[in-house]
Design a protein around this motif. Structure first.
Motif, short mmCIF file in Angstrom:
data_model
loop_
_atom_site.label_atom_id
_atom_site.label_comp_id
_atom_site.label_asym_id
_atom_site.label_seq_id
_atom_site.Cartn_x
_atom_site.Cartn_y
_atom_site.Cartn_z
N ALA A 23 0.59 -0.80 -0.14
CA ALA A 23 -0.10 0.25 -0.29
C ALA A 23 0.74 1.39 -0.06
N CYS A 24 1.68 1.52 0.90
CA CYS A 24 1.97 2.64 0.73
C CYS A 24 3.52 2.48 -0.60
N LYS A 29 4.25 5.90 -5.81
CA LYS A 29 4.07 5.78 -7.21
C LYS A 29 3.15 6.66 -7.76
N ALA A 30 1.88 7.07 -7.12
CA ALA A 30 0.81 7.57 -7.89
C ALA A 30 1.53 9.18 -7.32
N ARG A 31 2.02 9.36 -5.75
CA ARG A 31 2.18 10.69 -5.82
C ARG A 31 3.55 11.31 -6.64
N LEU A 43 14.41 10.96 -4.42
CA LEU A 43 14.53 10.53 -3.17
C LEU A 43 13.23 9.15 -3.22
N ILE A 44 12.21 9.62 -3.66
CA ILE A 44 10.74 9.23 -3.88
C ILE A 44 10.80 8.15 -4.75
N GLU A 45 11.76 8.23 -6.50
CA GLU A 45 12.42 7.07 -6.78
C GLU A 45 12.43 5.93 -6.04
N LYS A 46 13.82 6.42 -5.36
CA LYS A 46 15.09 5.83 -4.53
C LYS A 46 14.15 5.04 -3.56
N SER A 47 13.38 5.22 -2.83
CA SER A 47 12.17 4.90 -1.73
C SER A 47 11.22 3.82 -2.53
N THR A 52 10.56 -1.80 -3.35
CA THR A 52 10.49 -2.81 -4.25
C THR A 52 10.86 -4.24 -4.07
N THR A 53 12.40 -3.53 -3.83
CA THR A 53 13.34 -4.59 -3.27
C THR A 53 12.64 -5.51 -1.89
N SER A 54 12.52 -5.06 -1.19
CA SER A 54 12.65 -5.27 -0.13
C SER A 54 11.59 -5.77 0.23
N LEU A 55 9.94 -5.95 -0.22
CA LEU A 55 8.76 -5.93 -1.07
C LEU A 55 8.85 -7.69 -1.82
#
Length: 71
Positions: A23-24, A29-31, A43-47, A52-55
């Motif tokens: 969900a996060c 991605k939407a924002r 920063l958001i792209e890196k996050s 995605t990797t941790s998921l």
């Protein structure tokens, strides 16, 4: 070597974490499309990339845990 035994509560917690993380990531991605500041966008792209990797790692771990519980 660490034990790979999982309790039922750990599998349940992992499912909840995966749902929350998903969900996060969807929100990020939407924002991301609305962000104009380039530094913030990076920063958001890196996050999103790290999230995605941790998921994916959590999903793999959940798969192993579910298999172990079924046996």
């Amino acid at each position: 070597m660490k034990s790979q035994d999982f309790g039922v509560h750990e599998v349940t917690d992992m499912r909840e974490l995966i749902n929350f993380k998903g969900a996060c990531l969807a929100q990020s991605k939407a924002r991301l499309e609305k962000v104009e500041n380039e530094e913030l966008k990076q920063l958001i792209e890196k996050s999103v990339e790290l999230g995605t990797t941790s998921l994916n790692q959590m999903k793999n771990l959940l798969s192993k845990a579910s298999t172990q519980i079924i046996q």
